[in-house]
Every structure is written in structure tokens, then in C-alpha cells.
Design an enzyme around this catalytic site. Structure first.
Site: not given
Ligand code: BDP
Length: 643
Positions: A205, A448, A501, A537
Site C-alpha cells: 500500500d 503481513e 484495524y 500498526e
Molecule cells: C496495513 C499495511 C500498511 C497499509 C495499512 C493501511 O501494513 O502498509 O498502509 O494496512 O491499509 O495492513 O492503511
């Protein structure tokens, strides 16, 4: 159809080339009384090979004459990505070979003195590079984020009257065997696509910026030179221990003088052995920012080489050394035997116009922002960053999780032997480059990956074992997003790093699920592996200036609440086994175009121009509070300082 944009000539070159062999050192080029550096940054001639198979440059041997004689060239700044420099969308989105060229005036005494080695070094170029000097190939290199070099002294001495013409061809094509992987897909339905239409698919991404991203330079050393230095540090009570090894090239017999100096340039220990342990009484340890009032303390290890057989020339190289230890228990991350909690960020090398090109104003601004935020650490998501950045981290005490470009390993074919071999070679190069940085406290071998696939177990077991073999002193991890029950590589890592997320990619809009889902996440991983966990993250997109209450996705308020709900859970778990939190992301960054991205990824707490969104203030308040609780604030700040 499988034409690909790797031209036939590359296939031929591959057979005879030896890639990524780590048979010599990769010390950062530096000036000293025996070494000179000449930067080749600035404007280069540039030409993209837009021929259908991207192969014209090789067919017509563009490296043999001046690039401007082969066809039209444009100005291209180095270092910079080429993508955003012009108004031409076909260059922004280009896939294939581009050609850079620059003529250099080499100082006459470098040429005259046969005893001077002249080395051409490229800090990094994305992705595959071939380098010629005056039409003669001097090296090639696979991989976009690590340096490579070639000794060119004999070539420039061949005809001292001609200027030294450096040609660098760079190809950004990603395949299943590159790191990161990608695929080239041709669209052959002529009712839908024009002739020759293809796309570069990627599984990560961020924008696949390309070109010469870091400084190009020439540097000299004497014929007998310090090729590499490795230091490993430890301490016992008040005594620091610096275990060192020096490797020398170009001399059969050599005398060494190794001197360790403190900040005031006072000698604190010395030796004349090629390897040994230096003892430092009343040691000043290297501490992270916000953990000690004097963070980032660096000694200097001066290595002086006198070659008996070399007209008594000396080589001098000085390596900054931070004395510190790193250890991991089942619930803690210890720096100098004290628990360290990562309150930091994930970054990208990314900015307007320059893309991934190294830019000093940006680097210094980012450090000032990280310090303002109270961040004590970052992860080099998703590739190795410039050495210049790591040197800043050493000096400022910013702790680094150093990640290799193993991002987007999603296709089962990217778990094959060829991919693994290349991945191991990249780790060799990464550890060789970064092993001496005290700021680097952990290696991350991937982000990932499809860690639930059957081949993942063998792949990660081998990769992690190999990395530990290269560097037994640092923990190793990879970043997971997969289900704890199906993750094949987790048994081999030292620290579990999880990305999640909640209320974004899962249950979008439902902020109320975060406490329960995050709690479950931590309990499951810890329950199964009994290893410390970093939330590597978490975050949410916010388009700056977009507001709503009650919060809605993409507003600054929504991003705020996501952060706060995560923080509540971190505050419970950090008393147990959660050892860190790294926000996704420090700043907005460019991505490929797609229906989930509005001119890039907007999960930054700063905009791409480095202005704060509301979330930056939430994070700032939290990080300073954490620092106040767990560390020692530098004397010039008093919590709540300038909140
Ligand atoms: C995570 C990835 C990262 C993405 C992020 C996203 O590691 O590179 O930019 O999601 O979707 O899974 O913002």
C-alpha cells in the site's frame, strides 16, 4: 502472453552476475585524513526507455556514448524519485528501464596516484540497477533500498584525458521473485485495451516510486584499507564492553591502532589487535530519547591502519559507537536491563515531488515532529531507510525496528526457493549495513506475509534462523495480521508484532467493537505464545479538515476516537505484556490509485506536508504522559511542556 518488461539482455546478464554477495564491508563513506568524498548529487541526464519491450537502450547500447546522443534527454534531480518530477503521466506510472547519466571531473591526483582506490557508491536505486563507467559495466544490483558500490580506479586511469561518464540504468519492475514481489499483467483483449497494454500489480500500500533515491558519490581509500568494522556492546556494573572486529583489505601485513574516544575526544580505551574487547570505565550508556537525561550518547571508535607494504600510507575510519544492551523476556523489552515501552510511529520515505528521494529538510523536520510528539521509536515500514536517518536516530536516541522490504508476500509462488534465497541475501545486506547502529534494536523480516500458508513455516523458520545467525544480539520479528491460530511463523519470532484495524477494515463505523476485539486479540496471541506484543500498526484514515460529530469514517473526529479506544486497551495491557504501540501512520503518503485511496493513504497524524491533524495532539498528550510515567524527561522539557 508472457513478455514481461525484463528485457532479454537482463536474462543474459543474470547468468554471469553474482548478486548481493556479502563478501566485503559496506561502511558508510566518510571523509578522514586518508579518505575523500565527492558527491554526485544534482542534475543528471535522464531518458526513459519507452520502446514497447523497454529494451531499446540495451539493443542500441545507450551506455556506449553520451545519453544525449542516443535521443532526447531531460534534467533529473538525484536523489529523487523520477515519478512526480514532470507533468507526464506516462513517466509517473512508468514500468521498465530508465537511464541516468552524468559526467564527472575526477581530481587529477586521484587518477595519478595508483595507490588510491576510487569507489563509486549508490546509496540506493529502485529496483534493479546496472552501472557503467565510460561504457564498461562495473556492477549491477538487485533491490531498491540498500547501497551498492564498485571500485573504478583502474577504469578512470585507462584514459585520464576523457571525463568519467557514469551511466546507471534502473528498472522498477517487480516480479514474484523480487522483494517486494509484484506481477506484470498484459491485457490482450483489443476491444478493451490498446496494443501492448500491461499493468504492474503490487500487493503493498505505497506508491512504487523509482529512480536513484539516495546520494551517489565517489570516495577514496588507500590501497590497504579498513573494509569493515563490527561492534557488539555490553556492560557490567560501571564498565562498558566494546567487542570489536576489524577487517582489512589490500594488505598482507598491517598494523592497527584502535582507539575509543568519548564525546570530548578523550581516549578511554585502545588496542592494537584486529579484534578484541575494549573496557570502558565509568561507562556512559546509550539511552533512548525520554528514558534518560542524556540520550543517544556516542563514543567514537577510531581505527587507524598502517600497512607495512604500502609506502607507510595510513587509512583512518571512525565509527560512532553507542554502548547498550537489548534483551527480551516473555513480557518485557529491555534496553540496558530496563523495561522499554515503544511509544512511536510507523513512517514512510515519502513526500511531495521528491517521492522517496532523500531530502535533508524533510529528514530534520520529521525528527523535530517525532520529538514534539514525544515519540521514542519508529519502525522502518516497509523497507530499510537511508543510513543518514539511522545516524540521526543514533544521535537523538530514537529507537528503530529495522524492516527489510519483505512486504506484500501474498502469492504462494513468492514462498519458493528462489524468493527465499533472495530474501536471505537481502537480510545479509541489511545486517551488514545496519549492524553497528545502537538505535536499531530489532530486525523485522517481513510485513503481513500470508503467514497462514503452508510454506510459511519453513520460509520463516529459515529466514529468522538465518538472521539470528547474522546477528545473535538483536531480537527478530515479522509483522503479522493473520489469525493467531493459523500463523505459521509466530513460533520463531522473539516479539509478536500485530497490525489491526478494528472499526476500519472490519466492522467499519462501529467504534464500539474496539475494546472487546482488541482485548481478544491480545489475550489470544499472548495466551498462545507467551511472548511480548507490540501493536505494530493501528489507525484510521482522516481527510484533513473533514469533521463530523458523532464521528464518521474519514473525519478527524473518527480518527481521534479510534486512537483513544485503542489507547484505553493499551493502558490495561501495557501493565502486563504489551511492550509498545506504533501508530499507522506518522504522515499521509502516496499510494497507487484505487477506490479506497483519496490521493494516497490518509492515516497520517500529520498531513503529507507535515501539518498536524487533530489526532497528532491526542498522540502528543499521550506520549508525553507515558514518557513522564516511564522515563526521564530531558531537562529542557517539563511535562506538560508546551501541550
Ligand atoms: C496495513 C499495511 C500498511 C497499509 C495499512 C493501511 O501494513 O502498509 O498502509 O494496512 O491499509 O495492513 O492503511
Amino acid at each position: 502472453e508472457n513478455r514481461g518488461v525484463w528485457p532479454g539482455v537482463l536474462g543474459a546478464l543474470c547468468l554471469c552476475a553474482v548478486f548481493n554477495t556479502v563478501d566485503s564491508g559496506m561502511l558508510f563513506p566518510q571523509e578522514s585524513s586518508s579518505r575523500e568524498v565527492k558527491e554526485l548529487n544534482g542534475l543528471w541526464d535522464f531518458r526513459a526507455d519507452k520502446s514497447p519491450n523497454r529494451n531499446q537502450g540495451f539493443e542500441r547500447a545507450w551506455y556506449k556514448s553520451r545519453l544525449a546522443e542516443t535521443g532526447p534527454v531531460i534534467d533529473m534531480p538525484v536523489p529523487a524519485s523520477y515519478n512526480d518530477i514532470t507533468q507526464d503521466p506516462s513517466l509517473r506510472d512508468f514500468t521498465g528501464w530508465v537511464w541516468y547519466e552524468r559526467e564527472v571531473v575526477v581530481p587529477a591526483r586521484w587518477v595519478a596516484d595508483e595507490g588510491t582506490r576510487v569507489v563509486l557508491r549508490v546509496g540506493s536505486a529502485h529496483y534493479y540497477s546496472i552501472v557503467w563507467v565510460n561504457g564498461v559495466k562495473v556492477t549491477e544490483h538487485e533491490g531498491g533500498h540498500l547501497p551498492f558500490e564498485a571500485e573504478i580506479g583502474s577504469l578512470i586511469r585507462k584514459d585520464p584525458t576523457t571525463p568519467c561518464r557514469i551511466t546507471i540504468a534502473v528498472n522498477n519492475t517487480l516480479t514474484l521473485k523480487t522483494l517486494p514481489p509484484g506481477t506484470i499483467q498484459y491485457m490482450s483483449d483489443r476491444t478493451k485495451y490498446p496494443d501492448g497494454f500491461f499493468v504492474q500489480n503490487i500487493y503493498f500500500d505505497f506508491f512504487n516510486y523509482a529512480g536513484i533515491h539516495r546520494p551517489v558519490l565517489l570516495y577514496t581509500t588507500p590501497k590497504a584499507y579498513v573494509d569493515d568494522i563490527t561492534v557488539v556492546t555490553d556492560f557490567l556494573d560501571n564498565t562498558g564492553l566494546v567487542k570489536y572486529t576489524v577487517s582489512v583489505q589490500g594488505a598482507t601485513t598491517a598494523t592497527l591502532k584502535v582507539t575509543l574516544m568519548d564525546k570530548d575526544r578523550h581516549c578511554v580505551a585502545s588496542s592494537s589487535d584486529q579484534s578484541g574487547v575494549l573496557k570502558v570505565v565509568d561507562v556512559k550508556l546509550w539511552w533512548p530519547y525520554l528514558m534518560h537525561e542524556n540520550p543517544g550518547y556516542l563514543y567514537s571508535l577510531e581505527v587507524r591502519l598502517m600497512a607495512a607494504d604500502e609506502r607507510s600510507t595510513q587509512d583512518v575510519y571512525t565509527l560512532p559507537v553507542g554502548i547498550r544492551t537489548v534483551n527480551v523476556t516473555s513480557t518485557q523489552f529491555l534496553i540496558n536491563n530496563k523495561p522499554f515501552y515503544f511509544h512511536g510511529v510507523n513512517k514512510h520515505e515519502d513526500s511531495d515531488i521528491r517521492g522517496k528521494g532523500l531530502d535533508w529538510p524533510l529528514i530534520v523536520k520529521d525528527f523535530n515532529l517525532m520529538k514534539w510528539l514525544g515519540a521514542n521509536s519508529f519502525r522502518t515500514s516497509h523497507y530499510p531507510y537511508a543510513e543518514e536517518i539511522l545516524q540521526m536516530c543514533d544521535r537523538h536516541g530514537i529507537v528503530v525496528i529495522d524492516e527489510c522490504p519483505g512486504v506484500g508476500i501474498k502469492d504462494i509462488r513468492s514462498f519458493g526457493n528462489a524468493s527465499l534465497t533472495h530474501h536471505l541475501a537481502v537480510m545479509d545486506e541489511l545486517v551488514r549495513r545496519d549492524k553497528n547502529h545502537p538505535s536499531v534494536v530489532m530486525w523485522s523480516v517481513a510485513n503481513e506475509p500470508a503467514a497462514e500458508m503452508p510454506p510459511a513455516e519453513y520460509y520463516f523458520k529459515t529466514l529468522i534462523k538465518h538472521t539470528k545467525g547474522l546477528d545473535p544480539t538483536r531480537p527478530v520479528t515479522y509483522i503479522t495480521d493473520s489469525n493467531y491460530a493459523r500463523d505459521k511463523g509466530a513460533p520463531y519470532v522473539d516479539v509478536i508484532c500485530v497490525n489491526s484495524y478494528f472499526s476500519w477494515y472490519h466492522d467499519p463505523g462501529h467504534l464500539e467493537v474496539i475494546p472487546i476485539q482488541l482485548n481478544t486479540q491480545f489475550e489470544n496471541w499472548y495466551g498462545k505464545y507467551h511472548k511480548p506484543i507490540i501493536q505494530s500498526e493501528y489507525g484510521a484514515d482522516a481527510v484533513p479538515g473533514l469533521h463530523s460529530d458523532p464521528p464518521m469514517m474519514f473525519t478527524e473526529e473518527y480518527q481521534n476516537v479510534v486512537l483513544q479506544k485503542y489507547h484505553d486497551v493499551f493502558d490495561q495491557k501495557r501493565k502486563q505484556y504489551v511492550i509498545g504501540e506504533l501508530i499507522w501512520n506518522f504522515a499521509d503518503f502516496m499510494t497507487a490509485q484505487g477506490i479506497t485511496r483519496v490521493v494516497g493513504n490518509k492515516k497520517g497524524v500529520f498531513t503529507r506536508q507535515r501539518q498536524p491533524k487533530a489526532a497528532a495532539f491526542i498522540l502528543k498528550e499521550r506520549y508525553w504522559r507515558l514518557a513522564n510515567e516511564t522515563g526521564i524527561l530531558p531537562p529542557w522539557t517539563k511535562y506538560p511542556c508546551s501541550l
